[in-house]
Design an enzyme around this catalytic site. Structure first.
Site, PDB file in Angstrom:
ATOM      1  N   HIS A  13       0.857  -1.018  -0.077  1.00  0.00           N
ATOM      2  CA  HIS A  13       0.170   0.046  -0.040  1.00  0.00           C
ATOM      3  C   HIS A  13       0.924   1.122   0.057  1.00  0.00           C
ATOM      4  CE1 HIS A  13      -3.796   2.182   1.338  1.00  0.00           C
ATOM      5  NE2 HIS A  13      -2.932   3.109   1.361  1.00  0.00           N
ATOM      6  N   HIS A  15       1.776   5.393  -1.625  1.00  0.00           N
ATOM      7  CA  HIS A  15       1.368   6.455  -2.378  1.00  0.00           C
ATOM      8  C   HIS A  15       2.505   7.161  -3.128  1.00  0.00           C
ATOM      9  CE1 HIS A  15      -2.894   6.878  -0.947  1.00  0.00           C
ATOM     10  NE2 HIS A  15      -2.126   6.229   0.002  1.00  0.00           N
ATOM     11  N   LYS A  95      -8.908  -0.160  -5.944  1.00  0.00           N
ATOM     12  CA  LYS A  95      -8.992   0.346  -4.456  1.00  0.00           C
ATOM     13  C   LYS A  95     -10.115   1.216  -4.319  1.00  0.00           C
ATOM     14  CE  LYS A  95      -7.738   2.333  -0.578  1.00  0.00           C
ATOM     15  NZ  LYS A  95      -6.568   2.953  -0.244  1.00  0.00           N
ATOM     16  N   HIS A 134     -10.499   1.241   2.095  1.00  0.00           N
ATOM     17  CA  HIS A 134     -10.136   2.137   2.787  1.00  0.00           C
ATOM     18  C   HIS A 134     -11.321   2.086   3.922  1.00  0.00           C
ATOM     19  CE1 HIS A 134      -8.458   6.244   4.606  1.00  0.00           C
ATOM     20  NE2 HIS A 134      -9.601   6.147   5.259  1.00  0.00           N
ATOM     21  N   HIS A 168      -4.460  -0.653   5.751  1.00  0.00           N
ATOM     22  CA  HIS A 168      -3.878  -0.030   7.105  1.00  0.00           C
ATOM     23  C   HIS A 168      -4.849   0.126   8.293  1.00  0.00           C
ATOM     24  CE1 HIS A 168      -6.722   2.901   5.308  1.00  0.00           C
ATOM     25  NE2 HIS A 168      -6.167   3.306   4.430  1.00  0.00           N
ATOM     26  N   ASP A 240       1.652   2.649   3.560  1.00  0.00           N
ATOM     27  CA  ASP A 240       0.606   3.777   3.276  1.00  0.00           C
ATOM     28  C   ASP A 240       1.666   4.786   3.548  1.00  0.00           C
ATOM     29  OD1 ASP A 240      -1.566   5.125   2.778  1.00  0.00           O
ATOM     30  OD2 ASP A 240      -2.493   5.083   4.749  1.00  0.00           O
TER      31      ASP A 240
END
Ligand code: DOR
Ligand code: ZN
Length: 335
Positions: A13, A15, A95, A134, A168, A240
């Site tokens: 995970h 970004h 996602k 999420h 997460h 994350d």
């Protein structure tokens, strides 16, 4: 000197952003990880075949010669089956964000109407495309994840052949949920294995520890540690790591996101060693993810050594977690 070797670390995970930020952060992950699940919450979100292909190209162009596999994701919408068939070969997961729940999630799901979602989720089940979620409601901030458990329950029981990754996770409720359905899995960040709400707002406010979902109570931290340290087979590492420019973090209206990509392996060695569980770190950092996602990353060997390492104050214009602090493990070599 004490050393510890990790093979094919995976960040399930991550970004990476776009543009200059992508160019700054992608090489940091590519250096020590074999691959990463790349989040689609760009502006606008990654939601077409062309978006995925073009973003992957930009990621590969930002990464130096190191071998690194970006596992691409698509931003969840109620896509139809024909579209999903056409993109299945180019992506690893989809996602799902509840609308407006976090950074760049405005186009997410605004109603969890199972019948509306059914065609998409059945097609994903048939095509073996995992759903990464999420899991937060728009309730009171400390209860958002726990309140989302009923939605996980609904998704997991209605779509038993769909692999659902609770992303997460931060609560004991999510740890308990993992056991309730065979098709539920989870990622855990390194910061949620270290922080509670006290480390965010218990003293001086610490913007670089602020993320969504926010770090919770000591008993939640203990529950997360218990499954991570045992490398529970349904649990994988997902950093994350979410870079924001320093001025967006150290400002009124601080952006959510903790930046850990370049220090995650070192911190994980420190945590697992502290609890005498270093032997389980390989499963948490790679083997479980390979089994759950059915991926086979190319060889990469990272040797860490136990020596003082001072975390840099900045990586370009991004401030990492624990900036300026000394930790006990450093990366010695990568092959
Ligand atoms: O803290 C967060 N930052 N949580 C998310 O879900 C998104 C992320 C980001 O993109 O900055
Ligand atoms: Zn994220």
């Amino acid at each position: 000197m004490k050393t510890h070797t990790l093979l094919m670390p995976l960040d399930m995970h991550l970004h990476l952003r776009d543009g200059v930020m992508l160019e700054n952060v992608a090489p940091l992950t590519a250096y020590s990880f074999s691959g990463a699940i790349v989040m689609p919450n760009l502006v606008p979100p990654v939601s077409t075949l062309e978006d995925i292909q073009a973003y992957k190209k930009r990621i590969m162009a930002a990464v130096p010669n190191d071998f690194f596999e970006p596992y691409m994701t698509l931003f969840y919408k109620n896509y139809d089956k024909a579209f999903l068939e056409s993109v299945a070969g180019e992506l690893t997961a989809i996602k799902l964000y509840p609308a407006g729940i976090t950074t760049n999630s405005e186009g997410g799901v605004s109603s969890f109407d199972i019948e509306e979602m059914r065609p998409t989720l059945e097609a994903m089940s048939a095509l073996n495309i995992p759903l990464c979620v999420h899991g937060e409601t728009d309730g009171f901030v400390m209860d958002r994840e726990a309140e989302f458990m009923s939605i996980y329950e609904l998704l997991a029981s209605n779509f038993p052949d769909l692999k659902i990754i609770m992303e997460h996770i931060t609560t004991k409720e999510a740890v308990d949920m993992l056991e309730k359905h065979d098709n539920l899995y989870a990622t855990i960040t390194v910061h949620h294995l270290l922080l509670t709400l006290d480390d965010v707002v218990g003293g001086m406010m610490m913007p670089h520890n602020f993320c969504k979902p926010i770090a919770k109570r000591p008993q939640d931290l203990d529950a997360l540690l218990s499954i991570a340290l045992e490398a529970h087979p349904k649990v994988m590492f997902g950093s994350d790591s979410a870079p924001h420019p320093q001025e967006k973090k150290e400002s009124c209206g601080c952006a959510a996101g903790v930046f850990t990509a370049p220090i995650a392996l070192q911190l994980l060695c420190e945590i697992f060693e502290q609890y005498n569980k270093l032997d389980n770190l390989q499963a948490f950092i790679s083997d479980n993810a390979q089994n759950i996602y059915g991926i086979c990353p190319e060889f990469k060997e990272v040797i860490l050594e136990k020596r003082a390492f001072v975390i840099p104050e900045h990586y370009s214009n991004v401030v990492p977690m624990y900036a300026g602090q000394a930790i006990n493990w450093a990366i010695a070599s990568v092959d």
